[in-house]
Design a protein around this motif. Structure first.
Motif, PDB file in Angstrom:
ATOM      1  N   GLY A 119      51.569  34.991  24.308  1.00  0.00           N
ATOM      2  CA  GLY A 119      51.461  33.890  24.834  1.00  0.00           C
ATOM      3  C   GLY A 119      52.586  33.032  25.643  1.00  0.00           C
ATOM      4  O   GLY A 119      52.295  32.999  26.792  1.00  0.00           O
ATOM      5  N   LEU A 120      53.838  33.126  24.842  1.00  0.00           N
ATOM      6  CA  LEU A 120      54.805  32.666  25.802  1.00  0.00           C
ATOM      7  C   LEU A 120      55.284  33.461  26.974  1.00  0.00           C
ATOM      8  O   LEU A 120      55.668  33.115  27.987  1.00  0.00           O
ATOM      9  N   LEU A 121      55.056  34.933  26.705  1.00  0.00           N
ATOM     10  CA  LEU A 121      55.501  35.573  27.594  1.00  0.00           C
ATOM     11  C   LEU A 121      54.531  35.561  28.933  1.00  0.00           C
ATOM     12  O   LEU A 121      54.904  35.672  30.276  1.00  0.00           O
ATOM     13  N   SER A 122      53.373  35.468  28.810  1.00  0.00           N
ATOM     14  CA  SER A 122      52.189  35.391  29.393  1.00  0.00           C
ATOM     15  C   SER A 122      52.600  34.114  30.620  1.00  0.00           C
ATOM     16  O   SER A 122      52.416  34.004  31.785  1.00  0.00           O
ATOM     17  N   SER A 123      52.698  32.960  30.040  1.00  0.00           N
ATOM     18  CA  SER A 123      53.090  31.664  30.707  1.00  0.00           C
ATOM     19  C   SER A 123      54.346  31.943  31.428  1.00  0.00           C
ATOM     20  O   SER A 123      54.181  31.217  32.901  1.00  0.00           O
ATOM     21  N   SER A 124      55.191  32.564  31.031  1.00  0.00           N
ATOM     22  CA  SER A 124      56.549  32.533  31.753  1.00  0.00           C
ATOM     23  C   SER A 124      56.240  33.649  32.905  1.00  0.00           C
ATOM     24  O   SER A 124      57.159  33.436  34.171  1.00  0.00           O
ATOM     25  N   VAL A 125      55.608  34.872  32.848  1.00  0.00           N
ATOM     26  CA  VAL A 125      55.368  35.459  33.861  1.00  0.00           C
ATOM     27  C   VAL A 125      54.623  34.863  35.032  1.00  0.00           C
ATOM     28  O   VAL A 125      54.979  35.062  36.116  1.00  0.00           O
ATOM     29  N   MET A 126      53.529  34.258  34.527  1.00  0.00           N
ATOM     30  CA  MET A 126      52.632  33.625  35.570  1.00  0.00           C
ATOM     31  C   MET A 126      53.583  32.629  36.082  1.00  0.00           C
ATOM     32  O   MET A 126      53.384  32.438  37.710  1.00  0.00           O
ATOM     33  N   ARG A 127      54.433  31.854  35.681  1.00  0.00           N
ATOM     34  CA  ARG A 127      55.279  30.712  36.203  1.00  0.00           C
ATOM     35  C   ARG A 127      56.219  31.531  37.207  1.00  0.00           C
ATOM     36  O   ARG A 127      56.338  30.824  38.171  1.00  0.00           O
ATOM     37  N   ASN A 128      56.902  32.433  36.749  1.00  0.00           N
ATOM     38  CA  ASN A 128      57.788  33.058  37.698  1.00  0.00           C
ATOM     39  C   ASN A 128      57.194  33.715  38.892  1.00  0.00           C
ATOM     40  O   ASN A 128      57.825  33.710  40.073  1.00  0.00           O
ATOM     41  N   ILE A 129      56.062  34.355  38.669  1.00  0.00           N
ATOM     42  CA  ILE A 129      55.361  34.763  39.929  1.00  0.00           C
ATOM     43  C   ILE A 129      54.835  33.701  40.891  1.00  0.00           C
ATOM     44  O   ILE A 129      55.161  34.140  42.196  1.00  0.00           O
ATOM     45  N   VAL A 130      54.721  32.849  40.431  1.00  0.00           N
ATOM     46  CA  VAL A 130      54.055  31.607  41.290  1.00  0.00           C
ATOM     47  C   VAL A 130      55.424  31.040  42.043  1.00  0.00           C
ATOM     48  O   VAL A 130      55.485  30.869  43.397  1.00  0.00           O
ATOM     49  N   GLN A 131      56.691  31.136  41.503  1.00  0.00           N
ATOM     50  CA  GLN A 131      57.731  30.588  42.117  1.00  0.00           C
ATOM     51  C   GLN A 131      58.232  31.498  43.079  1.00  0.00           C
ATOM     52  O   GLN A 131      59.236  31.107  43.935  1.00  0.00           O
ATOM     53  N   THR A 132      58.220  32.914  43.109  1.00  0.00           N
ATOM     54  CA  THR A 132      58.827  33.851  44.188  1.00  0.00           C
ATOM     55  C   THR A 132      57.649  34.189  45.246  1.00  0.00           C
ATOM     56  O   THR A 132      56.739  34.513  44.940  1.00  0.00           O
ATOM     57  N   PRO A 133      58.520  34.086  46.347  1.00  0.00           N
ATOM     58  CA  PRO A 133      57.636  34.546  47.576  1.00  0.00           C
ATOM     59  C   PRO A 133      57.444  36.085  47.625  1.00  0.00           C
ATOM     60  O   PRO A 133      56.888  36.376  48.474  1.00  0.00           O
ATOM     61  N   VAL A 134      58.360  36.608  46.936  1.00  0.00           N
ATOM     62  CA  VAL A 134      58.725  38.259  47.154  1.00  0.00           C
ATOM     63  C   VAL A 134      57.208  39.014  46.791  1.00  0.00           C
ATOM     64  O   VAL A 134      56.734  39.956  47.570  1.00  0.00           O
ATOM     65  N   LEU A 135      56.675  38.243  45.652  1.00  0.00           N
ATOM     66  CA  LEU A 135      55.525  39.001  45.032  1.00  0.00           C
ATOM     67  C   LEU A 135      54.302  38.269  45.546  1.00  0.00           C
ATOM     68  O   LEU A 135      53.944  37.505  44.980  1.00  0.00           O
ATOM     69  N   THR A 136      53.842  39.088  46.633  1.00  0.00           N
ATOM     70  CA  THR A 136      52.803  38.360  47.437  1.00  0.00           C
ATOM     71  C   THR A 136      51.393  38.628  46.610  1.00  0.00           C
ATOM     72  O   THR A 136      51.350  39.423  45.813  1.00  0.00           O
ATOM     73  N   PRO A 137      50.315  37.751  47.047  1.00  0.00           N
ATOM     74  CA  PRO A 137      48.931  37.878  46.306  1.00  0.00           C
ATOM     75  C   PRO A 137      48.545  39.329  46.547  1.00  0.00           C
ATOM     76  O   PRO A 137      47.813  40.189  45.596  1.00  0.00           O
ATOM     77  N   GLU A 138      48.803  40.163  47.601  1.00  0.00           N
ATOM     78  CA  GLU A 138      48.443  41.550  47.772  1.00  0.00           C
ATOM     79  C   GLU A 138      48.919  42.347  46.464  1.00  0.00           C
ATOM     80  O   GLU A 138      48.171  43.023  46.176  1.00  0.00           O
ATOM     81  N   ILE A 139      50.372  42.208  46.311  1.00  0.00           N
ATOM     82  CA  ILE A 139      50.874  42.968  45.107  1.00  0.00           C
ATOM     83  C   ILE A 139      50.186  42.581  43.917  1.00  0.00           C
ATOM     84  O   ILE A 139      49.883  43.206  42.879  1.00  0.00           O
ATOM     85  N   GLN A 140      50.163  41.176  43.633  1.00  0.00           N
ATOM     86  CA  GLN A 140      49.439  40.840  42.533  1.00  0.00           C
ATOM     87  C   GLN A 140      48.041  41.360  42.135  1.00  0.00           C
ATOM     88  O   GLN A 140      47.685  41.594  41.029  1.00  0.00           O
ATOM     89  N   ALA A 141      47.201  41.488  43.296  1.00  0.00           N
ATOM     90  CA  ALA A 141      45.895  41.908  43.128  1.00  0.00           C
ATOM     91  C   ALA A 141      45.873  43.359  42.500  1.00  0.00           C
ATOM     92  O   ALA A 141      44.920  43.884  42.032  1.00  0.00           O
ATOM     93  N   GLN A 142      47.142  44.176  43.016  1.00  0.00           N
ATOM     94  CA  GLN A 142      47.248  45.582  42.184  1.00  0.00           C
ATOM     95  C   GLN A 142      47.615  45.942  41.074  1.00  0.00           C
ATOM     96  O   GLN A 142      47.699  47.240  40.642  1.00  0.00           O
ATOM     97  N   VAL A 143      48.147  44.701  40.390  1.00  0.00           N
ATOM     98  CA  VAL A 143      48.636  44.834  39.177  1.00  0.00           C
ATOM     99  C   VAL A 143      47.663  44.022  38.375  1.00  0.00           C
ATOM    100  O   VAL A 143      47.227  42.845  38.534  1.00  0.00           O
ATOM    101  N   ASN A 144      47.344  44.466  37.042  1.00  0.00           N
ATOM    102  CA  ASN A 144      46.339  44.042  36.053  1.00  0.00           C
ATOM    103  C   ASN A 144      47.193  42.716  35.233  1.00  0.00           C
ATOM    104  O   ASN A 144      48.037  42.921  34.445  1.00  0.00           O
TER     105      ASN A 144
END
Length: 225
Positions: A119-144
């Protein structure tokens, strides 16, 4: 790899659980209980601050060994107190029950700790993904992202190789994975250290006498004239 990394902890639990009985004539169960939980608390705090992605570091090994010493001492102590506080005719039932309880506690504890860390890992990953513009929604959609778990960098690279991620995005994803794993582990260790610290208080209710001071030891003796 996880089993090998935890070998120092498992070995220290084994040896401390075996050797702690040598101190029963010098330290009361109350003191052993308190000292055991104090050692567990301090070692968990130590691990929370020194743990890195390399489990073979001396500082991490020291923390694992110290934690194993504290936990091994507590396991033997609490089970012995349970048996000694029970009638002799129920010794067999108590022994069987304590073994079952130990197995159940290990299973539940592992499940709860695992759920907490994931649970801690999931919240940390989602928070970091939102904060970085490099990992675009297109790339996020290709990963589960609905089933985030602890994975190695090699496993992550294998997953990303099946997407359209650029080298820059791959490097950013690896960074997010490493930082999120470490943060989740540190926070998890801090939470467990807090629980261990809270257990120091009820440990004061353990028997505060040595074996030779038991009232039952003097029942058959004639009163001193």
């Amino acid at each position: 790899a996880t089993a090998i990394a935890m070998m120092p902890f498992n070995l220290s639990v084994f040896f401390s659980a075996t050797l702690i009985v040598r101190f029963y004539h010098k330290l009361t169960p109350q003191k052993i209980g308190r000292y055991g939980f104090i050692i567990c608390t301090l070692s968990l705090l130590w691990l929370a601050f020194v743990v890195r992605n390399n489990w073979s570091e001396f500082a991490v090994l020291f923390g694992l060994v110290a934690f194993g010493i504290g936990q091994g001492s507590l396991v033997t102590l609490l089970f012995n107190v349970l048996v000694s506080a029970s009638p002799k005719e129920l010794a067999g039932d108590v022994g069987s029950l304590r073994g079952t309880t130990n197995n159940l506690a290990n299973a539940i504890g592992t499940a709860v700790a695992g759920a907490l860390l994931v649970g801690l890992l999931s919240s940390s990953v989602m928070r970091n993904i939102v904060q970085t513009p490099v990992l675009t929604p297109e790339i996020q959609a290709q990963v589960n992202l609905d089933n985030i778990n602890f994975i190695s960098n090699d496993r992550l690279l294998t997953v990303l190789s099946q997407t359209t991620a650029t080298p820059e995005q791959v490097a950013e994803a690896v960074r997010v994975n490493e930082e999120s794993r470490l943060k989740a582990l540190k926070f998890g260790l801090l939470i467990m250290a807090f629980l261990s610290m809270m257990a120091i208080i009820p440990a004061g209710r353990l028997p505060g006498y040595l074996p030779g001071e038991l009232p039952a030891d003097n029942l058959d003796k004639e009163p001193t004239k």
